[in-house]
Design an enzyme around this catalytic site. Sequence first.
Site, PDB file in Angstrom:
ATOM      1  N   HIS A 190       0.758  -1.077  -0.057  1.00 25.50           N
ATOM      2  CA  HIS A 190      -0.189  -0.045   0.088  1.00 25.50           C
ATOM      3  C   HIS A 190       0.757   1.369  -0.068  1.00 25.50           C
ATOM      4  O   HIS A 190       0.424   2.232  -0.581  1.00 25.50           O
ATOM      5  CB  HIS A 190      -1.075   0.022   1.224  1.00 25.50           C
ATOM      6  CG  HIS A 190      -2.295  -0.681   1.032  1.00 25.50           C
ATOM      7  ND1 HIS A 190      -3.016  -0.905   1.784  1.00 25.50           N
ATOM      8  CD2 HIS A 190      -2.657  -1.163  -0.295  1.00 25.50           C
ATOM      9  CE1 HIS A 190      -4.061  -1.582   1.244  1.00 25.50           C
ATOM     10  NE2 HIS A 190      -3.849  -1.892   0.112  1.00 25.50           N
ATOM     11  N   ARG A 297      -9.510   5.447  -0.954  1.00 25.11           N
ATOM     12  CA  ARG A 297      -9.389   4.407   0.036  1.00 25.11           C
ATOM     13  C   ARG A 297      -9.614   5.337   1.593  1.00 25.11           C
ATOM     14  O   ARG A 297      -8.633   5.893   1.819  1.00 25.11           O
ATOM     15  CB  ARG A 297      -7.830   4.098   0.064  1.00 25.11           C
ATOM     16  CG  ARG A 297      -7.407   3.223  -1.365  1.00 25.11           C
ATOM     17  CD  ARG A 297      -6.166   2.574  -1.103  1.00 25.11           C
ATOM     18  NE  ARG A 297      -5.925   1.800  -2.522  1.00 25.11           N
ATOM     19  CZ  ARG A 297      -5.229   2.182  -3.495  1.00 25.11           C
ATOM     20  NH1 ARG A 297      -5.154   3.436  -3.621  1.00 25.11           N
ATOM     21  NH2 ARG A 297      -5.028   1.158  -4.436  1.00 25.11           N
ATOM     22  N   ASN A 454      -5.056  -6.644  -7.088  1.00 25.54           N
ATOM     23  CA  ASN A 454      -3.882  -7.119  -6.065  1.00 25.54           C
ATOM     24  C   ASN A 454      -4.201  -8.340  -5.061  1.00 25.54           C
ATOM     25  O   ASN A 454      -3.460  -9.105  -5.124  1.00 25.54           O
ATOM     26  CB  ASN A 454      -3.486  -5.743  -5.360  1.00 25.54           C
ATOM     27  CG  ASN A 454      -3.351  -4.568  -6.156  1.00 25.54           C
ATOM     28  OD1 ASN A 454      -3.052  -4.856  -7.273  1.00 25.54           O
ATOM     29  ND2 ASN A 454      -3.388  -3.542  -5.555  1.00 25.54           N
ATOM     30  N   ARG A 465       1.980 -11.618  -1.409  1.00 24.73           N
ATOM     31  CA  ARG A 465       2.986 -10.529  -1.957  1.00 24.73           C
ATOM     32  C   ARG A 465       3.838  -9.800  -1.295  1.00 24.73           C
ATOM     33  O   ARG A 465       4.958  -9.152  -1.950  1.00 24.73           O
ATOM     34  CB  ARG A 465       2.199  -9.645  -2.937  1.00 24.73           C
ATOM     35  CG  ARG A 465       1.302  -8.661  -2.025  1.00 24.73           C
ATOM     36  CD  ARG A 465       0.062  -7.847  -2.613  1.00 24.73           C
ATOM     37  NE  ARG A 465      -0.545  -6.889  -1.689  1.00 24.73           N
ATOM     38  CZ  ARG A 465      -1.889  -6.593  -1.771  1.00 24.73           C
ATOM     39  NH1 ARG A 465      -2.652  -6.977  -2.750  1.00 24.73           N
ATOM     40  NH2 ARG A 465      -2.234  -5.551  -0.883  1.00 24.73           N
ATOM     41  N   CYS A 502      -9.773  -1.854 -10.444  1.00 29.95           N
ATOM     42  CA  CYS A 502      -8.883  -0.452  -9.939  1.00 29.95           C
ATOM     43  C   CYS A 502      -7.757  -1.182  -9.017  1.00 29.95           C
ATOM     44  O   CYS A 502      -7.118  -0.458  -8.552  1.00 29.95           O
ATOM     45  CB  CYS A 502     -10.054  -0.184  -8.843  1.00 29.95           C
ATOM     46  SG  CYS A 502     -10.620  -1.325  -7.369  1.00 29.95           S
TER      47      CYS A 502
END
Length: 573
Positions: A190, A297, A454, A465, A502
């Site tokens: 992020h 977000r 993601n 990840r 997105c």
Amino acid sequence: MQLSGLGVSPGIGIGRALVVTRGTRRLRFRIPEHRIAAELERLHLARDRAREQLARITQRITDAAGTEHAYMFEAQRLMLDDPMLVDRAVEIVRADCLNAESALERAHDEIAALFDRIDDPYLRERKGDVDDVVGRLCMNLSGGDPIEMFRDLEGPLVLVAEELSPSLVAQLDLHRLAGFVTDAGSWTYHTAILARSIHLPAVSGVRHASGAIAPGALVAVDGSAGEVWIDPPPAQLAELEARSKQRRAYERSLDDYAALPSVTLDGTAIRIEANVELPEDAARARQRGAEGIGLYRSEFLLAGTTATGLDEDAQYAVYRQLIEAMNGGRVTVRTFDVSEGQMGLAPDDGPARSPLGLRGLRLSLSFEEVFQAQLRALLRAAVHGPLRVMFPFVTGIEELRAARAAVAQAAATLRARGVSTPHVPIGVMIEVPSAALTIDLLAGEADFVSIGTNDLIQYTLAVDRNDDRVSGMYAPLHPAILRVLRHVARGARRRALPVSVCGEMAADPALLPLLAGLGLREFSMTPLAIPIAKQVVRGLRISETARLASRALRAATVADVEAVLADAAAVRR
């Protein structure tokens, strides 16, 4: 010295290192000379507080277990007056202009080296007491706001850390940051997403960078190549500065596309929106040609606070600001996607929490008061422009129904207050295989869906990840991912339901032709990526993208898919 890692945000940034260690709890940086007295005062106050704490501990242990068990704490209290510890740290602060935490760590390392040379095992193990005392001092030092400590540092700065939380970056003066380097992290971390959204060059996965880069060192970050230079020689520095100028010139050349419509050569409109983390990003998104905000977000509202510390009015003000900044452009707000600790309703220091635990919509549904406050704020803001509400980490139709019921309850509460609210479309993020596989059910009751690639890739392939041992297996072009994307696109299309992408796949211009060929027509990405996305779209023909997707779907491996895309790109050139 040159280090390598994973470039997670393009561009070249050059500045002095600000080193953040131990999960941002210990900061190492140079201070201006005029701050030395204040820093020494912090150090002395931390020592005074440690004395009081150790005295209380000593007395309590004496009362409970006798003086023979309390002597160790008395010994620790005496260490506070040892000239090799705090007094030595004072010398370091004065001589090298380092902050107190950094000076204490260096003093600790010097003492530890002496202990390591002692032959007697018992005495050598007393090093642990030094560790304990230094830890207590650092804990007391951290009682203040660490952000305040480097507000007056001169920029530009390159932030160097083991890991960085998005909330920490969001709290910093972004105008003084030239880039960041982290030991851990990945393209989809992020903080990396945030860096791209604010055009901050960044390299992650540089092992031991926070230990190898000294505070105050001149650092150059190439987020395109994944390279980091420490104190580069003049010739190298000049070359980097020249490349930085070239990069900026290239980005400016793309600006012309920002104002052009996003339409393919054969007339198909492709909607391009922006992902934003901060309300002030909205203006930048419009300048870059965004038709709307495809993903806001809302958890970035929690920088420096928790969900329970953020009331309805404060949220309403931010959502309204965001909507008004888009001047009629559609805004999609994702409700809080946070941990229990960020909710402010559960401690973070318990057993390790699983990323598949209480998070996203299921967490919001568990804390009704917080969820209702956010929904009321959103519904109130919706009178100021087109707003959509999207729920994260939805796993099935039951959760969507519960979320809709919560929205209805929030609307009823507002009506009871005499506040009317417009209809607000409700959507879900497709992030887990269960949601993708039940797209036919979700599409029947949702107003729109958005694919969060993601997490969808992570959970479909069972790859963390952020775990560098397996992050290489994180493969957006895995045949399973292409099939999932096609399945969701088809399922939504059968219900005439708007579907967007997105996740980070949307921001990769090399993948846009493939995604369009899979039937996707709406994308949301970092504002920086929008002009080049428009450039790509305006050179496409939908019929050709459909053939490209068909070939890719027949490929058996990631390498085969990449070969298909490479062939197609060569033809377009």
